[in-house]
Each structure stands twice: as C-alpha cells, then as structure tokens.
Motif scaffolding. Structure first.
Motif, PDB file in Angstrom:
ATOM      1  N   MET A 169       0.835  -1.168   0.000  1.00 53.67           N
ATOM      2  CA  MET A 169       0.000   0.000   0.000  1.00 53.67           C
ATOM      3  C   MET A 169       0.890   1.245   0.000  1.00 53.67           C
ATOM      4  N   PRO A 170       0.811   2.093  -1.013  1.00 56.89           N
ATOM      5  CA  PRO A 170       1.634   3.292  -1.065  1.00 56.89           C
ATOM      6  C   PRO A 170       1.239   4.285   0.032  1.00 56.89           C
ATOM      7  N   VAL A 171       2.219   5.034   0.473  1.00 58.24           N
ATOM      8  CA  VAL A 171       2.012   6.038   1.504  1.00 58.24           C
ATOM      9  C   VAL A 171       1.922   7.401   0.830  1.00 58.24           C
ATOM     10  N   SER A 172       0.891   8.159   1.176  1.00 60.43           N
ATOM     11  CA  SER A 172       0.734   9.487   0.583  1.00 60.43           C
ATOM     12  C   SER A 172       1.717  10.467   1.226  1.00 60.43           C
ATOM     13  N   THR A 173       1.900  11.597   0.588  1.00 57.76           N
ATOM     14  CA  THR A 173       2.793  12.626   1.112  1.00 57.76           C
ATOM     15  C   THR A 173       2.320  13.113   2.472  1.00 57.76           C
ATOM     16  N   LYS A 174       1.017  13.260   2.637  1.00 58.66           N
ATOM     17  CA  LYS A 174       0.477  13.713   3.918  1.00 58.66           C
ATOM     18  C   LYS A 174       0.736  12.680   5.011  1.00 58.66           C
ATOM     19  N   GLN A 175       0.546  11.383   4.699  1.00 58.95           N
ATOM     20  CA  GLN A 175       0.815  10.332   5.679  1.00 58.95           C
ATOM     21  C   GLN A 175       2.293  10.319   6.060  1.00 58.95           C
TER      22      GLN A 175
END
Length: 140
Positions: A1-7
C-alpha cells in the motif's frame, strides 16, 4: 500500500530526525559520518576508526558497502541544495576512497588515514552554516 505525502509528513512529524528539514538532514549525516569514521578510539592513541576502515578489510564487498554509505551522504547533500561543484568534490572523495581502498593491504592503510566522509561532512557543514544558520550546533 503506497504512503501518501500527507501520511509521510505526519509520520515524520512524530519521529524526530527523519524529516526533510536541514536540521534533520544534518543530524543524519553527522550520525552516518560518526559511524563510518569515528566509531571508537584505538587504545593508546587518539586515532578514531569506524566502519569504513573495519568493513573495508573485507575484500570487494566491504568497499562496495562503505562506498554506498558514502554515496548516501552525497545524495543527502544534493537534497540540501549544495552546488554541482561541491557535489562533484564530495563524489570524488568517495570515489578516491573506494578505488584506492580496494587495493589489498595498501588500501586498508589508506582507509585508515583518508577520511572521505569527514571531508564531505566538512563541506556540508560549511554550506549549512552559510545557508541554514539555524542548523548550527555547538559542541561542548
């Protein structure tokens, strides 16, 4: 699962030292330099050695491993915005250390004497002190 910039930014905020800010980058580079060049003092001398000298004793694999760690320091410096000239000097320091360090016996002595990562840290500190004065730390 890719991590978003905000996460990622939320995760970094909760873990000091892992940020993209100049202070965090400086701390990471200083820790890596200490690990590579000054892990412990040779008894009876004031000479500090680290993983660069010790792992470099393992033919080929040790030199590649320490070159990768030195290249990581150069990569972090690029992220700080150092000039192409400074990056080239730093890459040359790592390259010389790797090429000469790969020579059996003579390269091990060279690794003990030539501290490429310390030279690179000096270049980075000079840049940070000039362009990011809030990152200056006072050694006591």
């Amino acid at each position: 699962m890719p991590v978003s910039t905000k996460q990622f930014d939320d995760l970094v905020r909760d873990m000091p030292g892992f940020g993209r800010d100049p202070v965090s980058i400086r701390r990471r580079i200083e820790m890596m330099e200490a690990l590579l060049e000054g892990l412990f003092v040779i008894p009876g001398t004031k000479r500090r050695v680290g993983l660069d000298s010790l792992v470099g004793l393992v033919p080929v694999v040790g030199d590649i491993a320490t070159a990768a760690m030195g290249a990581w320091i150069v990569w972090e410096a690029r992220n700080l915005g150092l000039s192409k000239w400074q990056i080239t000097r730093m890459a040359a320091n790592v390259g010389v250390d790797t090429l000469v360090g790969a020579i059996p016996f003579a390269g091990d002595i060279f690794d003990f004497l030539y501290k490429s990562n310390t030279k690179n840290l000096r270049i980075i500190r000079k840049h940070l002190d000039r362009h990011h004065p809030s990152t200056v730390t006072i050694d006591g």
